[in-house]
Enzyme design. Sequence first.
Site, PDB file in Angstrom:
ATOM      1  N   TYR A 115      19.809  -0.853   8.420  1.00 30.87           N
ATOM      2  CA  TYR A 115      18.526  -0.202   8.149  1.00 30.87           C
ATOM      3  C   TYR A 115      18.509   1.170   8.815  1.00 30.87           C
ATOM      4  CZ  TYR A 115      17.070  -4.991   6.978  1.00 30.87           C
ATOM      5  OH  TYR A 115      16.973  -6.259   6.449  1.00 30.87           O
TER       6      TYR A 115
ATOM      7  N   LEU B  83       6.088 -10.703   0.036  1.00 31.25           N
ATOM      8  CA  LEU B  83       4.946 -10.171  -0.716  1.00 31.25           C
ATOM      9  C   LEU B  83       5.407  -9.440  -1.972  1.00 31.25           C
ATOM     10  CD1 LEU B  83       2.771  -8.929   2.269  1.00 31.25           C
ATOM     11  CD2 LEU B  83       2.641 -11.107   1.033  1.00 31.25           C
TER      12      LEU B  83
ATOM     13  N   GLY C 270      -2.185  -3.873  -3.961  1.00 33.03           N
ATOM     14  CA  GLY C 270      -2.385  -2.446  -3.794  1.00 33.03           C
ATOM     15  C   GLY C 270      -1.488  -1.564  -4.642  1.00 33.03           C
TER      16      GLY C 270
END
Length: 313
Positions: A58, A205, A213
């Site tokens: 990352y 999610l 959203g």
Amino acid sequence: MQTTTLGKNGKRVGRIGLGAMGMTFGYDPHGRDDDASAEVIRRAIDLGVTLIDTADVYGPWTNEELVGTALKGRRDEVVLSTKGGLLFDENGFSNNGRPDYLAKAVDDSLMRLGVDHIDLYFLHRIDPQVPVEESWGALAKAVDAGKIGALGLSASSLDEIRRAEKIHPVAAVQSELSLFDRSALAEVLPYTVEHSIAFLPFSPLGRGVLTGGIARHEDLPRDDWRRRLPQFSDEGLARQRALVAAVERIGARHGAKPSQVALAWLLAKGDHVIPIPGTKRLRYLEENAAAADLALTPAEIAELDALEPPVFG
């Protein structure tokens, strides 16, 4: 925060963890704010979100440095998870599961994190050019040396889990699992439940869709890598609307956010299931943490189970 253990005999952690990837990599890279992210990590600990998950790739490298800095003075309050064996450069992702590489990767992660041991270390991806037994054996030596507490596999098949177990115990498995991607429900999750192996769903999610959203492609930041995925085109998002509407509908019954419903659905899949939603915003951290206290009814779980996830590609 409710707690569980990392597998049958592992350390105790909160039922919700924190994925740190998006703080420096992948999502809205120009929106990086290390001070705000460090505040999120420290607030997570206050809320009982004690499993903090990062990886050397990352950034690459920057995420471990950020996490290590944020944990100064609070290292003993968390279960620290990182990964190695996946590389990223201008040509994209590649694998390296060679024993010599992994031995060095562990040492490099320890240095970047600024710690003397890693609680949970994942083989990030299995290298198709290297037998999993060889990669796993190298990591087992790092356990014996006291550098790692427990080992996990990421994005692995059931066969690969079983092969690794013959060399050294598999404490945890990390795979994508959400209402949108349920492939792990077929074999991998049932096996981990049966054998008391911790299961860490990443992207729980749906890479943000289940927050409610993201309704249009243009809702994503300009340089966000999700813009390249078919599920984030306007057509793709429209095809996912039924699932989003379901979590919104159930959430309204409980006074809960759609993201909390999606996480509660995962928690209901097993006592050692520990979702690791990522965020760099305090508001979303607190919403995610509160999902541990949301109890869906059997009828609501069945309603979500029955919804067909959209297929892409």
